[in-house]
Write a protein that holds these residues in place. Structure first.
Motif, short mmCIF file in Angstrom:
data_model
loop_
_atom_site.label_atom_id
_atom_site.label_comp_id
_atom_site.label_asym_id
_atom_site.label_seq_id
_atom_site.Cartn_x
_atom_site.Cartn_y
_atom_site.Cartn_z
N THR A 60 -11.30 -4.27 11.06
CA THR A 60 -10.06 -4.58 11.78
C THR A 60 -8.91 -3.84 11.11
OG1 THR A 60 -10.88 -6.80 12.31
CG2 THR A 60 -8.53 -6.40 12.61
N HIS A 61 -8.87 -3.91 9.79
CA HIS A 61 -7.82 -3.21 9.06
C HIS A 61 -8.03 -1.70 9.08
CE1 HIS A 61 -6.24 -7.02 7.60
NE2 HIS A 61 -5.20 -6.33 7.15
N SER A 62 -9.25 -1.24 8.98
CA SER A 62 -9.52 0.20 9.03
C SER A 62 -8.94 0.81 10.30
CB SER A 62 -11.03 0.46 8.97
OG SER A 62 -11.61 -0.09 7.82
N LEU A 63 -9.22 0.19 11.42
CA LEU A 63 -8.74 0.68 12.71
C LEU A 63 -7.25 0.46 12.87
CD1 LEU A 63 -11.75 -0.70 14.75
CD2 LEU A 63 -11.18 1.72 14.58
N SER A 64 -6.78 -0.69 12.43
CA SER A 64 -5.37 -1.02 12.55
C SER A 64 -4.48 -0.02 11.81
CB SER A 64 -5.13 -2.43 12.02
OG SER A 64 -3.78 -2.80 12.09
N HIS A 65 -4.91 0.38 10.62
CA HIS A 65 -4.15 1.36 9.85
C HIS A 65 -3.92 2.63 10.66
CE1 HIS A 65 -5.84 -0.57 5.91
NE2 HIS A 65 -4.77 -1.22 6.35
N LYS A 66 -4.94 3.06 11.39
CA LYS A 66 -4.86 4.34 12.10
C LYS A 66 -4.05 4.22 13.40
CE LYS A 66 -7.50 5.03 8.75
NZ LYS A 66 -6.84 5.20 7.44
N VAL A 67 -4.30 3.17 14.17
CA VAL A 67 -3.56 2.98 15.42
C VAL A 67 -2.08 2.79 15.12
CG1 VAL A 67 -3.27 1.55 17.47
CG2 VAL A 67 -5.57 2.02 16.61
N GLY A 68 -1.79 1.97 14.12
CA GLY A 68 -0.40 1.73 13.76
C GLY A 68 0.31 2.99 13.30
N ALA A 69 -0.38 3.81 12.54
CA ALA A 69 0.23 5.04 12.03
C ALA A 69 0.52 6.03 13.14
CB ALA A 69 -0.68 5.67 10.98
N VAL A 70 -0.41 6.15 14.08
CA VAL A 70 -0.26 7.14 15.15
C VAL A 70 0.78 6.69 16.18
CG1 VAL A 70 -1.44 8.31 17.07
CG2 VAL A 70 -2.59 8.06 14.86
N PHE A 71 0.77 5.39 16.54
CA PHE A 71 1.62 4.92 17.64
C PHE A 71 2.76 4.02 17.18
CE2 PHE A 71 -2.43 6.06 19.65
CZ PHE A 71 -1.94 6.98 20.57
N HIS A 72 2.95 3.91 15.87
CA HIS A 72 4.12 3.21 15.30
C HIS A 72 4.22 1.77 15.79
CE1 HIS A 72 5.18 7.18 13.86
NE2 HIS A 72 5.15 7.64 15.10
N LEU A 73 3.08 1.08 15.77
CA LEU A 73 3.05 -0.33 16.14
C LEU A 73 3.04 -1.19 14.89
CD1 LEU A 73 0.32 -0.21 18.94
CD2 LEU A 73 2.79 -0.49 19.27
#
Length: 227
Positions: A87-100
């Motif tokens: 959950t955190h592995s994916l969250s780190h990447k989505v958040g970084a790319v789309f600024h969520l």
């Protein structure tokens, strides 16, 4: 631990941080490195957060805010000694790319990750000494039982926990999907391969109870977009 820190924060930030703490405790409890010292902290944190986060967010109740702060600290004690998961592995990447916000991306991803992890026949097992058979389904079921959720089987209890998370998100006025978060569909799927590959290499991935393929991480991201 000073809960008055939240007094002037927007509700959305309180909600996101609270669900981030639930993610910390949940991933710590099912981690391949979970142990007797982390399990009790995780379960206590999850129970306190489900009980008090809505009042902390909506009513600003001082006692509820204090309990949420205590729970978040317990969750931190747990995951700092048993690590996290995908959950955190994916969250780190989505958040970084789309600024969520980080807690928001965790919330959207967590039900999909729970359903992925709760398999008795994973493609690959988690890599850790002593982890010789899949246990995630039973661990999620134990969380659901601890919360008093209903289910006749571990499968039903796992889904009951997913629904409890989604219900809490609704209560906190958090969108359930990345589409509802306002992420552009074309941009998201243009980035999905890179995000999946980067998540595979994230420091949180090795402790996940089901060791993922890159293609499986991509499918979780796909499922999390539309729901």
């Amino acid at each position: 631990i000073d809960s008055s820190f939240c007094d002037k924060l927007p509700k959305s930030l309180i909600a996101h941080a609270g669900v981030d703490a639930i993610t910390h405790a949940t991933e710590a409890f099912v981690s391949v490195a979970a142990n007797e010292f982390t399990e009790s902290h995780s379960l206590t944190a999850i129970n306190l957060l489900f009980q008090h986060l809505p009042n902390s967010c909506h009513a600003g109740d001082p006692q509820a805010r204090e309990m949420v702060h205590h729970a978040a600290t317990l969750a931190g004690l747990a995951f700092s000694n048993s690590y996290l998961g995908i959950t955190h592995s994916l969250s780190h990447k989505v958040g970084a790319v789309f600024h969520l916000p980080h807690g928001l991306t965790n919330a959207v991803l967590m039900p999909c990750v729970i359903r992925f992890n709760a398999s008795e026949r994973p493609t690959r097992m988690g890599i850790y000494p002593g982890c010789d058979h899949p246990i995630a389904k039973q661990r999620y079921a134990a969380i659901a039982t601890h919360l008093g959720l209903k289910g006749k089987t571990d499968d039903e209890l796992c889904e009951a926990y997913c629904q409890a998370i989604l219900g809490l998100m609704d209560n906190l006025e958090m969108p359930r999907t990345f589409e509802k978060c306002g992420v552009n569909e074309k941009a998201y799927f243009e980035q999905i391969d890179d995000m999946a590959l980067a998540a595979f290499d994230d420091q949180c991935t090795p402790a996940n109870p089901r060791f993922p393929l890159v293609s499986e991480l991509k499918q979780i991201l796909t499922d999390s977009y539309h729901g």
